[in-house]
Write a protein that holds these residues in place. Structure first.
Motif, PDB file in Angstrom:
ATOM      1  N   ASP A 184      28.613  78.819 -81.953  1.00 22.60           N
ATOM      2  CA  ASP A 184      29.496  77.906 -82.680  1.00 22.60           C
ATOM      3  C   ASP A 184      28.734  76.627 -83.008  1.00 22.60           C
ATOM      4  O   ASP A 184      28.335  75.872 -82.113  1.00 22.60           O
ATOM      5  CB  ASP A 184      30.717  77.579 -81.823  1.00 22.60           C
ATOM      6  CG  ASP A 184      31.805  76.855 -82.614  1.00 22.60           C
ATOM      7  OD1 ASP A 184      31.504  76.361 -83.723  1.00 22.60           O
ATOM      8  OD2 ASP A 184      32.945  76.793 -82.139  1.00 22.60           O
ATOM      9  N   VAL A 185      28.539  76.385 -84.300  1.00 20.46           N
ATOM     10  CA  VAL A 185      27.782  75.213 -84.745  1.00 20.46           C
ATOM     11  C   VAL A 185      28.658  74.277 -85.577  1.00 20.46           C
ATOM     12  O   VAL A 185      28.153  73.432 -86.306  1.00 20.46           O
ATOM     13  CB  VAL A 185      26.539  75.630 -85.556  1.00 20.46           C
ATOM     14  CG1 VAL A 185      25.583  76.414 -84.692  1.00 20.46           C
ATOM     15  CG2 VAL A 185      26.942  76.444 -86.794  1.00 20.46           C
ATOM     16  N   THR A 186      29.982  74.409 -85.459  1.00 15.84           N
ATOM     17  CA  THR A 186      30.899  73.570 -86.220  1.00 15.84           C
ATOM     18  C   THR A 186      30.644  72.097 -85.938  1.00 15.84           C
ATOM     19  O   THR A 186      30.558  71.682 -84.770  1.00 15.84           O
ATOM     20  CB  THR A 186      32.351  73.917 -85.863  1.00 15.84           C
ATOM     21  OG1 THR A 186      32.556  75.323 -86.016  1.00 15.84           O
ATOM     22  CG2 THR A 186      33.324  73.157 -86.748  1.00 15.84           C
ATOM     23  N   SER A 187      30.501  71.318 -87.005  1.00 14.76           N
ATOM     24  CA  SER A 187      30.282  69.865 -86.927  1.00 14.76           C
ATOM     25  C   SER A 187      28.987  69.499 -86.196  1.00 14.76           C
ATOM     26  O   SER A 187      28.855  68.365 -85.717  1.00 14.76           O
ATOM     27  CB  SER A 187      31.483  69.174 -86.247  1.00 14.76           C
ATOM     28  OG  SER A 187      32.681  69.434 -86.951  1.00 14.76           O
ATOM     29  N   LYS A 188      28.062  70.422 -86.151  1.00 13.77           N
ATOM     30  CA  LYS A 188      26.793  70.152 -85.473  1.00 13.77           C
ATOM     31  C   LYS A 188      25.644  70.117 -86.480  1.00 13.77           C
ATOM     32  O   LYS A 188      25.773  70.550 -87.612  1.00 13.77           O
ATOM     33  CB  LYS A 188      26.526  71.210 -84.401  1.00 13.77           C
ATOM     34  CG  LYS A 188      27.528  71.208 -83.265  1.00 13.77           C
ATOM     35  CD  LYS A 188      27.191  72.267 -82.236  1.00 13.77           C
ATOM     36  CE  LYS A 188      28.191  72.254 -81.086  1.00 13.77           C
ATOM     37  NZ  LYS A 188      27.886  73.304 -80.084  1.00 13.77           N
ATOM     38  N   HIS A 272      39.116  73.817 -93.111  1.00 15.50           N
ATOM     39  CA  HIS A 272      37.700  73.791 -93.452  1.00 15.50           C
ATOM     40  C   HIS A 272      36.872  73.392 -92.238  1.00 15.50           C
ATOM     41  O   HIS A 272      37.386  72.817 -91.263  1.00 15.50           O
ATOM     42  CB  HIS A 272      37.427  72.832 -94.613  1.00 15.50           C
ATOM     43  CG  HIS A 272      37.816  71.411 -94.338  1.00 15.50           C
ATOM     44  ND1 HIS A 272      37.012  70.529 -93.649  1.00 15.50           N
ATOM     45  CD2 HIS A 272      38.947  70.719 -94.645  1.00 15.50           C
ATOM     46  CE1 HIS A 272      37.609  69.368 -93.549  1.00 15.50           C
ATOM     47  NE2 HIS A 272      38.798  69.447 -94.148  1.00 15.50           N
ATOM     48  N   ALA A 273      35.601  73.695 -92.318  1.00 13.38           N
ATOM     49  CA  ALA A 273      34.649  73.332 -91.274  1.00 13.38           C
ATOM     50  C   ALA A 273      33.303  73.079 -91.939  1.00 13.38           C
ATOM     51  O   ALA A 273      33.045  73.547 -93.059  1.00 13.38           O
ATOM     52  CB  ALA A 273      34.531  74.445 -90.231  1.00 13.38           C
ATOM     53  N   SER A 274      32.447  72.340 -91.270  1.00 12.98           N
ATOM     54  CA  SER A 274      31.140  72.046 -91.837  1.00 12.98           C
ATOM     55  C   SER A 274      30.077  72.042 -90.751  1.00 12.98           C
ATOM     56  O   SER A 274      30.375  71.868 -89.557  1.00 12.98           O
ATOM     57  CB  SER A 274      31.151  70.690 -92.556  1.00 12.98           C
ATOM     58  OG  SER A 274      31.413  69.639 -91.641  1.00 12.98           O
ATOM     59  N   ALA A 275      28.860  72.255 -91.187  1.00 12.15           N
ATOM     60  CA  ALA A 275      27.686  72.166 -90.318  1.00 12.15           C
ATOM     61  C   ALA A 275      26.554  71.596 -91.162  1.00 12.15           C
ATOM     62  O   ALA A 275      26.448  71.890 -92.354  1.00 12.15           O
ATOM     63  CB  ALA A 275      27.310  73.534 -89.751  1.00 12.15           C
ATOM     64  N   GLU A 276      25.726  70.794 -90.540  1.00 15.34           N
ATOM     65  CA  GLU A 276      24.651  70.134 -91.276  1.00 15.34           C
ATOM     66  C   GLU A 276      23.309  70.785 -90.979  1.00 15.34           C
ATOM     67  O   GLU A 276      22.966  71.012 -89.820  1.00 15.34           O
ATOM     68  CB  GLU A 276      24.579  68.650 -90.901  1.00 15.34           C
ATOM     69  CG  GLU A 276      23.515  67.887 -91.677  1.00 15.34           C
ATOM     70  CD  GLU A 276      23.416  66.424 -91.286  1.00 15.34           C
ATOM     71  OE1 GLU A 276      22.518  65.734 -91.812  1.00 15.34           O
ATOM     72  OE2 GLU A 276      24.229  65.985 -90.450  1.00 15.34           O
TER      73      GLU A 276
END
Length: 524
Positions: A184-188, A272-276
């Motif tokens: 899980d890399v959500t918001s990471k 929604h979700a994001s990863a950088e």
């Protein structure tokens, strides 16, 4: 004749005799006996009838008892053994158990949520306060939720028959998550560094999976990066989208930034979700070459904009002396170096300020940036000829291309030379004279050029001339589609420093993409 008379007389006498014999006798004691005998005979007949009625009633009751016994002993059954039921979240739902030949004394009804026992007869086993059972053994579920979707079983014993209800509850999605290699890399932040492989990557490939939960149905997933959307089935050299998964292949610094997935199932608001993605790379300049106009006695600012991750370790400026080599520049009264570094690969700037410009300062300059991965350099020309023209906007109507250019020049401009090239053809020159109506503002001249061109695709670039000569280099090349008439389309605008001279701070495609991405992210 006489004989006939005798015959008639004999018949008459016989009739009289018979008539006398049939007359009733006078009333006496024997009459009472007669009446009693008649009543007794009638009473006997009534008793016989009553006995016959009682016998019939007993037979009917016996038949009823027999039918009841047969009904009570008949096996229970279902006309159909399954059904499907759909509901929306927060509704109240009733699941019937349509049993035939139900005998509460002989049959045991048990409700299951698949394998979990809910009710045994009317006795509640479940601790869920939303569940109740009515006298017909129908299961009631209040405020049904998506998590209630399951197979519900009504089982009847001793027949061991089952009625199955497939309950599907529709509701909005509640959460979206992004996974990379099942992590899980959500918001990471995910850092791609060829020197230090990370478990979230497969070599030069990053595979991001969007998982939406809490709702039903699963919903449709859309990916975006820097404002650009990627639908399911997208396939390019670097980006592939399939099965709610976005795959980045052959990762470069251009792939850095936020990746966002948006899931929508038509119920409630999308989630929604994001990863950088952070890409470690050697320095890369946003513009490889540039030209700065100045004048004697003025102050000039030369800017180098670049991206580097990790941050630069060394930033140096050099004055190119031709065969004599490069002269490194240090902070002095003549020169000032200003650095602004951005973290995580953002846009950084190094600026060389040259005071009191003279003839010896008109040279080619180089800025060199180095970090832990590598180094790069960029050239800038400082002279008193015009800076490279900047295409600000363009429009196409009735076969005429109108282009607006901004040109930095301390000295008066004479003309602008626009070069166009149709697809598959050579460059064609178009010269526009600069007149007194073109008045500069802060040494920036705005010039409109009008060129007659047939419909088609074109490349366009320009340079300008002042009293000192032509621009050292042409402007950037731009691709224009002139298939139909268009209103004015904005491209870019000159920025720059302060003082007697300015550098061209072009609003790059990269910056525009960042702006669009930020707007869409806030909107979502």
């Amino acid at each position: 004749m006489a004989s006939m008379k005798f015959i008639l007389l004999g018949l008459l006498l016989l009739g009289l005799i018979n008539s006398g014999l049939s007359r009733p006798e006078p009333a006496n004691d024997n009459d009472d006996n007669y009446q009693n005998d008649a009543e007794d005979e009638y009473q006997d007949d009534d008793n016989d009838y009553a006995q016959d009625y009682d016998d019939d009633t007993s037979k009917d009751q016996s038949n009823q008892n027999k039918n009841k016994e047969e009904k009570d002993s008949a096996p229970a059954y279902f006309e159909n053994d399954k059904m499907s039921k759909a509901a929306n979240s927060s509704q109240n739902v009733v699941l019937a158990c349509p049993i035939k030949n139900l005998n509460p004394k002989n049959h045991v009804i048990m409700w299951y949520n698949y394998t979990s026992l809910l009710f045994q007869k009317l006795a509640k086993i479940s601790t869920d306060s939303r569940l109740t059972l009515d006298d017909n053994f129908s299961l009631h579920i209040k405020d049904v939720q998506v998590t209630d979707s399951n197979m519900y079983l009504c089982k009847v014993f001793p027949e061991k028959i089952t009625y199955t209800v497939n309950l599907k509850v529709h509701g909005p999605l509640t959460r979206a998550s992004i996974f990379a290699n099942n992590v899980d890399v959500t918001s990471k932040k995910l850092t791609y560094d060829v020197r230090h492989p990370s478990p979230e990557f497969n070599g030069e490939v990053l595979r991001l999976e969007c998982r939406a939960s809490g709702g039903n149905p699963a919903g449709r997933v859309t990916w975006s990066h820097k404002g650009k959307k990627f639908e399911q089935g997208t396939a390019s050299h670097h980006i592939h989208v399939y099965n709610n998964t976005l795959e980045v292949r052959h990762i470069t610094r251009k792939h850095a930034g936020d990746y966002q997935c948006l899931a929508d199932n038509g119920f409630g608001k999308p989630v929604h979700a994001s990863a950088e993605l952070v890409v470690a790379h050697k320095p890369a300049f946003l513009k490889e070459e540039n030209a700065v106009n100045t004048a004697f006695g003025e102050t000039a600012q030369l800017h180098c904009k670049f991206e580097a991750n990790p941050e630069p370790q060394h930033v140096h400026w050099y004055k190119v002396e031709g065969a004599q080599g490069n002269e490194r520049i240090h902070d002095t009264e003549k020169h000032t170096i200003k650095n602004h570094f951005s973290k995580d690969g953002g846009v950084s700037t190094t600026t060389l300020v040259i005071h009191n410009i003279n003839q010896q300062d008109l040279h080619e300059y180089t800025c060199q940036v180095e970090n832990a991965i590598g180094k790069a350099k960029s050239k800038i020309f400082l002279n008193n000829t015009p800076a490279s023209p900047q295409l600000v906007s363009h429009s196409y109507k009735a076969g005429t291309l109108t282009a607006k250019w901004e040109i930095h020049s301390h000295q008066p401009l004479d003309e602008v030379n626009v070069m166009t090239r149709a697809k598959g053809h050579e460059w064609v020159s178009h010269v526009t004279a600069v007149t007194t109506e073109h008045k500069p503002r802060n040494n920036v001249w705005t010039v409109k050029t009008h060129i007659n061109l047939e419909n088609g695709d074109y490349d366009i670039k320009a340079r300008a001339k002042n009293i000192e000569g032509w621009s050292a280099i042409y402007s950037d090349e731009h691709k224009l589609n002139l298939e139909k008439d268009t209103d004015e389309i904005a491209v870019a605008k000159i920025g720059g420093g302060t003082g007697g001279s300015q550098s061209i701070s072009r609003v790059s495609v990269y910056a525009l993409a960042l702006l669009v991405s930020a707007v869409l992210f806030i909107r979502n």
